[in-house]
Design a protein around this motif. Sequence first.
Motif, PDB file in Angstrom:
ATOM      1  N   SER A   1      17.456 -20.406  73.609  1.00 34.91           N
ATOM      2  CA  SER A   1      16.604 -19.290  73.217  1.00 34.91           C
ATOM      3  C   SER A   1      15.126 -19.627  73.367  1.00 34.91           C
ATOM      4  O   SER A   1      14.286 -18.732  73.516  1.00 34.91           O
ATOM      5  CB  SER A   1      16.906 -18.861  71.776  1.00 34.91           C
ATOM      6  OG  SER A   1      16.490 -19.851  70.857  1.00 34.91           O
ATOM      7  N   ALA A   2      14.798 -20.931  73.342  1.00 32.74           N
ATOM      8  CA  ALA A   2      13.420 -21.372  73.566  1.00 32.74           C
ATOM      9  C   ALA A   2      13.154 -21.645  75.048  1.00 32.74           C
ATOM     10  O   ALA A   2      12.154 -22.267  75.397  1.00 32.74           O
ATOM     11  CB  ALA A   2      13.130 -22.621  72.748  1.00 32.74           C
ATOM     12  N   HIS A   3      14.063 -21.183  75.916  1.00 29.21           N
ATOM     13  CA  HIS A   3      13.952 -21.313  77.377  1.00 29.21           C
ATOM     14  C   HIS A   3      14.116 -22.754  77.842  1.00 29.21           C
ATOM     15  O   HIS A   3      13.572 -23.148  78.881  1.00 29.21           O
ATOM     16  CB  HIS A   3      12.621 -20.733  77.883  1.00 29.21           C
ATOM     17  CG  HIS A   3      12.368 -19.327  77.432  1.00 29.21           C
ATOM     18  ND1 HIS A   3      13.111 -18.250  77.889  1.00 29.21           N
ATOM     19  CD2 HIS A   3      11.487 -18.823  76.543  1.00 29.21           C
ATOM     20  CE1 HIS A   3      12.685 -17.144  77.310  1.00 29.21           C
ATOM     21  NE2 HIS A   3      11.707 -17.464  76.478  1.00 29.21           N
ATOM     22  N   GLY A   4      14.878 -23.543  77.077  1.00 28.82           N
ATOM     23  CA  GLY A   4      15.194 -24.894  77.505  1.00 28.82           C
ATOM     24  C   GLY A   4      16.376 -24.919  78.449  1.00 28.82           C
ATOM     25  O   GLY A   4      17.102 -23.929  78.599  1.00 28.82           O
ATOM     26  N   PRO A   5      16.630 -26.055  79.106  1.00 23.22           N
ATOM     27  CA  PRO A   5      17.713 -26.154  80.097  1.00 23.22           C
ATOM     28  C   PRO A   5      19.083 -26.294  79.446  1.00 23.22           C
ATOM     29  O   PRO A   5      19.210 -26.853  78.353  1.00 23.22           O
ATOM     30  CB  PRO A   5      17.352 -27.418  80.866  1.00 23.22           C
ATOM     31  CG  PRO A   5      16.673 -28.275  79.839  1.00 23.22           C
ATOM     32  CD  PRO A   5      15.878 -27.316  78.972  1.00 23.22           C
ATOM     33  N   ILE A   6      20.098 -25.800  80.112  1.00 22.78           N
ATOM     34  CA  ILE A   6      21.479 -26.028  79.697  1.00 22.78           C
ATOM     35  C   ILE A   6      21.928 -27.372  80.272  1.00 22.78           C
ATOM     36  O   ILE A   6      21.776 -27.628  81.467  1.00 22.78           O
ATOM     37  CB  ILE A   6      22.399 -24.897  80.181  1.00 22.78           C
ATOM     38  CG1 ILE A   6      22.036 -23.590  79.475  1.00 22.78           C
ATOM     39  CG2 ILE A   6      23.857 -25.245  79.950  1.00 22.78           C
ATOM     40  CD1 ILE A   6      22.800 -22.389  79.978  1.00 22.78           C
ATOM     41  N   LEU A   7      22.455 -28.235  79.414  1.00 21.64           N
ATOM     42  CA  LEU A   7      22.880 -29.571  79.822  1.00 21.64           C
ATOM     43  C   LEU A   7      24.405 -29.656  79.808  1.00 21.64           C
ATOM     44  O   LEU A   7      25.028 -29.387  78.783  1.00 21.64           O
ATOM     45  CB  LEU A   7      22.313 -30.626  78.875  1.00 21.64           C
ATOM     46  CG  LEU A   7      20.787 -30.656  78.706  1.00 21.64           C
ATOM     47  CD1 LEU A   7      20.412 -31.719  77.677  1.00 21.64           C
ATOM     48  CD2 LEU A   7      20.090 -30.901  80.027  1.00 21.64           C
TER      49      LEU A   7
END
Length: 256
Positions: free
Chosen positions: A161-167
């Motif tokens: 939701s904070a526009h971080g990457p999916i790992l």
Amino acid sequence: MTLARALLASPTPAAREAEAELRRTHDFVAPEDADMIIALGGDGFMLQTLHAMLERRRIVPVYGMNRGTVGFLMNNWSADDLDARLSRARTLSVSPLVMDAVTIEGERVTLPAINEVSLLRETRQTAWIEVSVSGRVVLDELVCDGVLVATPAGSTAYNLSAHGPILPLGSSLQALTPISPFRPRRWRGAILADSARIGFRVLDPVKRPVSAVADQREVRDVASVEVAIDRATALKLMFDPEHALDDRITMEQFIS
């Protein structure tokens, strides 16, 4: 040999109804005597169950069934064929984060986090935070609403939701993601090896106070925080083959 099972349910009506249905047809033991746990609820209840095991320092596999809202960490609910589903389930290991926080009063607090550790401003004033990686300062001053570190298992939660990457699970990575950054304007975060130790120093903790949150547990007025993956601890989540967590995380990258 059948493993001794414990059954835990969140206090919601849907979870309690499911619990009653399973107890009519299956035998369960107390959690401290169990070789595995069946958890009925949502993702929040799954995190609560895992944290309780960390506190007891006795870790057994957990098979969750969704009686909550999103249920990303849960399997579909069904009271049918439970034995067969458990025998077919895949077990995935997830290593938690450890947050070591020091408050402006000098109190030291150490907490585990399965999804993420986040630093958040406490007032309307933006936070000023120095960021280091394995002892090297990489950002002299991050001006932001906050910043977080997420595990692969938690990368689809607050981090996304904070526009971080999916790992992907098993990627041996962690995400470092800013929350509403103002300076540097173009910094979107970083993907780091799970061996990296991430440090945060609050530059003006009195005028611009910051809290640190390990999943749902908050420490207020922190002066510094260090975050690292606890690779010595492995939580075990069980999933139906068609609803494996690693597959779900992969497919999240294709949802518009």
